[in-house]
Design a protein around this motif. Structure first.
Motif, short mmCIF file in Angstrom:
data_model
loop_
_atom_site.label_atom_id
_atom_site.label_comp_id
_atom_site.label_asym_id
_atom_site.label_seq_id
_atom_site.Cartn_x
_atom_site.Cartn_y
_atom_site.Cartn_z
N LYS A 101 0.72 -1.21 0.04
CA LYS A 101 0.30 -0.16 -0.31
C LYS A 101 0.91 1.00 0.36
CE LYS A 101 -3.38 2.13 2.49
NZ LYS A 101 -4.96 2.27 3.36
N ILE A 102 0.91 2.22 -1.00
CA ILE A 102 1.28 3.24 -0.59
C ILE A 102 0.23 4.91 -0.96
CG2 ILE A 102 1.28 3.32 -3.48
CD1 ILE A 102 4.50 5.00 -3.22
N GLU A 103 0.81 5.91 -0.41
CA GLU A 103 -0.38 6.53 0.38
C GLU A 103 0.77 8.37 -0.12
OE1 GLU A 103 -2.03 7.09 3.79
OE2 GLU A 103 -2.70 4.86 4.15
N LEU A 104 -0.30 8.75 -1.45
CA LEU A 104 0.57 10.04 -1.98
C LEU A 104 -0.53 10.73 -1.44
CD1 LEU A 104 1.93 8.29 -5.87
CD2 LEU A 104 3.01 8.42 -3.57
N LYS A 105 -0.06 10.91 -0.52
CA LYS A 105 -0.78 12.41 -0.11
C LYS A 105 -0.57 13.63 0.11
CE LYS A 105 -3.22 9.47 3.57
NZ LYS A 105 -3.39 9.22 5.13
N SER A 106 0.64 14.05 -0.37
CA SER A 106 1.24 15.61 -0.44
C SER A 106 2.23 15.85 -0.60
CB SER A 106 1.08 16.19 0.72
OG SER A 106 1.74 15.48 1.90
N PHE A 107 2.47 16.94 -1.38
CA PHE A 107 3.85 17.17 -1.45
C PHE A 107 3.93 19.02 -0.28
CE2 PHE A 107 1.28 18.86 -5.24
CZ PHE A 107 1.31 20.60 -4.91
N GLU A 108 5.38 18.81 -0.53
CA GLU A 108 5.17 20.40 -0.05
C GLU A 108 4.88 21.36 -0.18
OE1 GLU A 108 8.98 23.32 1.62
OE2 GLU A 108 9.30 20.81 1.39
N GLY A 109 4.08 22.02 0.30
CA GLY A 109 3.05 23.58 0.07
C GLY A 109 1.70 22.82 -1.26
N GLN A 110 1.39 21.46 -0.89
CA GLN A 110 -0.04 21.28 -1.90
C GLN A 110 -0.72 22.32 -0.38
OE1 GLN A 110 -0.65 17.17 -2.37
NE2 GLN A 110 -2.44 17.39 -4.06
N ILE A 111 -1.80 22.36 -2.07
CA ILE A 111 -3.32 23.28 -0.68
C ILE A 111 -4.24 22.15 -0.92
CG2 ILE A 111 -5.42 24.96 -0.85
CD1 ILE A 111 -2.79 26.16 -0.49
N ARG A 112 -5.06 21.75 0.22
CA ARG A 112 -6.00 20.93 0.64
C ARG A 112 -7.37 21.46 1.07
NH1 ARG A 112 -4.95 15.40 3.22
NH2 ARG A 112 -4.81 15.07 1.87
N SER A 113 -8.30 21.39 0.57
CA SER A 113 -9.77 22.02 0.89
C SER A 113 -10.20 21.16 2.56
CB SER A 113 -10.62 22.28 0.12
OG SER A 113 -11.91 22.56 0.49
N VAL A 114 -10.46 21.96 3.31
CA VAL A 114 -10.35 21.15 5.25
C VAL A 114 -12.19 21.50 4.70
CG1 VAL A 114 -8.55 21.76 5.40
CG2 VAL A 114 -10.01 23.47 5.74
N ASP A 115 -12.83 22.23 3.94
CA ASP A 115 -14.59 22.43 4.67
C ASP A 115 -14.99 22.83 3.27
OD1 ASP A 115 -14.23 25.45 4.21
OD2 ASP A 115 -14.30 25.15 6.84
N SER A 116 -16.37 22.80 3.43
CA SER A 116 -17.16 23.27 2.16
C SER A 116 -17.04 25.24 2.04
CB SER A 116 -18.55 22.39 2.27
OG SER A 116 -18.78 23.17 4.07
N GLU A 117 -16.49 25.79 2.97
CA GLU A 117 -16.69 27.02 3.29
C GLU A 117 -15.50 27.42 2.20
OE1 GLU A 117 -17.20 28.19 6.60
OE2 GLU A 117 -19.19 27.36 7.01
N GLY A 118 -15.21 26.25 1.80
CA GLY A 118 -13.50 27.33 0.91
C GLY A 118 -12.36 27.50 0.93
N ASP A 119 -12.27 27.09 3.05
CA ASP A 119 -11.12 27.14 3.67
C ASP A 119 -10.34 25.74 3.44
OD1 ASP A 119 -12.15 29.25 5.57
OD2 ASP A 119 -12.56 27.41 6.75
N THR A 120 -8.69 26.76 3.64
CA THR A 120 -7.39 25.43 3.21
C THR A 120 -6.82 25.45 3.96
OG1 THR A 120 -6.86 27.52 1.97
CG2 THR A 120 -7.96 26.22 0.39
N SER A 121 -5.87 24.38 4.03
CA SER A 121 -4.62 24.03 4.52
C SER A 121 -3.33 24.13 3.96
CB SER A 121 -5.11 23.33 5.29
OG SER A 121 -4.64 21.89 5.45
N ARG A 122 -2.62 24.45 4.05
CA ARG A 122 -1.19 23.88 3.27
C ARG A 122 -0.43 22.67 3.75
NH1 ARG A 122 1.13 26.82 -0.50
NH2 ARG A 122 0.48 28.91 0.12
#
Length: 199
Positions: A101-122
């Motif tokens: 099993k391999i999980e490619l979740k992120s690279f440095e600085g990738q933006i992820r949406s955290v909720d339906s209101e458009g908030d993001t995390s880096r």
């Protein structure tokens, strides 16, 4: 392809208690000060931040993701992959790997949406995982991807059939920015288009 591994530190009981105390010391008086208009209680914020900074200096940045990246690395080849740590080299052959099993979740600085209101995390690139069983032993390595192209290159390796047919029923999870969530594929059925969706 070579990728650096990551060691996420464990917190000692003393460190956990210190963080809980500093959080309470900083935010409880601040909340009371704001609620009841007691201005001197608001000083807990800068004082608390100073002690949090001091805690970080004393622990030598142990809890900062940048300090988790190791000199040890994983390197893939057609037959398998190796894990190198200083003078020690462990070799894993694809024909003996199970439950891959391999999980490619992120690279440095990738933006992820955290909720339906458009908030993001880096993201910081340290959230990726390689897990498998080898000769009966369960093995896990966290690893670091610095750039978007590193994530795409690693994904392309598996799309091109790296490890086939031995890990055909293994799993690959990839976080795709556009979909705001991840997708899971079996190793023998990865959608090549998902490489273009990574941004």
């Amino acid at each position: 392809m070579r990728i650096n591994t990551v060691i996420e530190p464990e917190s000692s009981c003393l460190e956990k208690l210190t963080v809980m105390f500093l959080t309470a010391f900083t935010f409880i008086p601040l909340g009371i000060g704001v609620l009841y208009h007691i201005s001197y209680l608001c000083l807990s914020l800068p004082i608390g931040m100073f002690f949090i900074f001091l805690f970080n200096v004393i622990t030598k940045g142990k809890f900062q993701p940048k300090n988790w990246i190791q000199e040890s690395y994983i390197e893939f080849s057609d037959q398998g992959f190796i894990y190198c740590e200083k003078e020690s080299v462990k070799e894993y052959m694809f024909d003996k790997v199970e439950d891959f099993k391999i999980e490619l979740k992120s690279f440095e600085g990738q933006i992820r949406s955290v909720d339906s209101e458009g908030d993001t995390s880096r993201l910081n690139g340290t959230e990726n995982l390689l897990a498998f069983r080898y000769m009966g032993a369960k093995i896990k390595y966290q690893f670091y991807l610095k750039e978007k192209e590193d994530k795409k290159d690693l994904l392309r390796l598996f799309i091109q059939g790296l490890g086939q047919p031995h890990i055909a029923k293994g799993e690959l999870y990839v976080f795709i920015s556009e979909s705001k969530r991840g997708k899971t594929f079996t190793m023998d059925n990865i959608d090549p288009y998902c490489v273009e969706l990574i941004h």
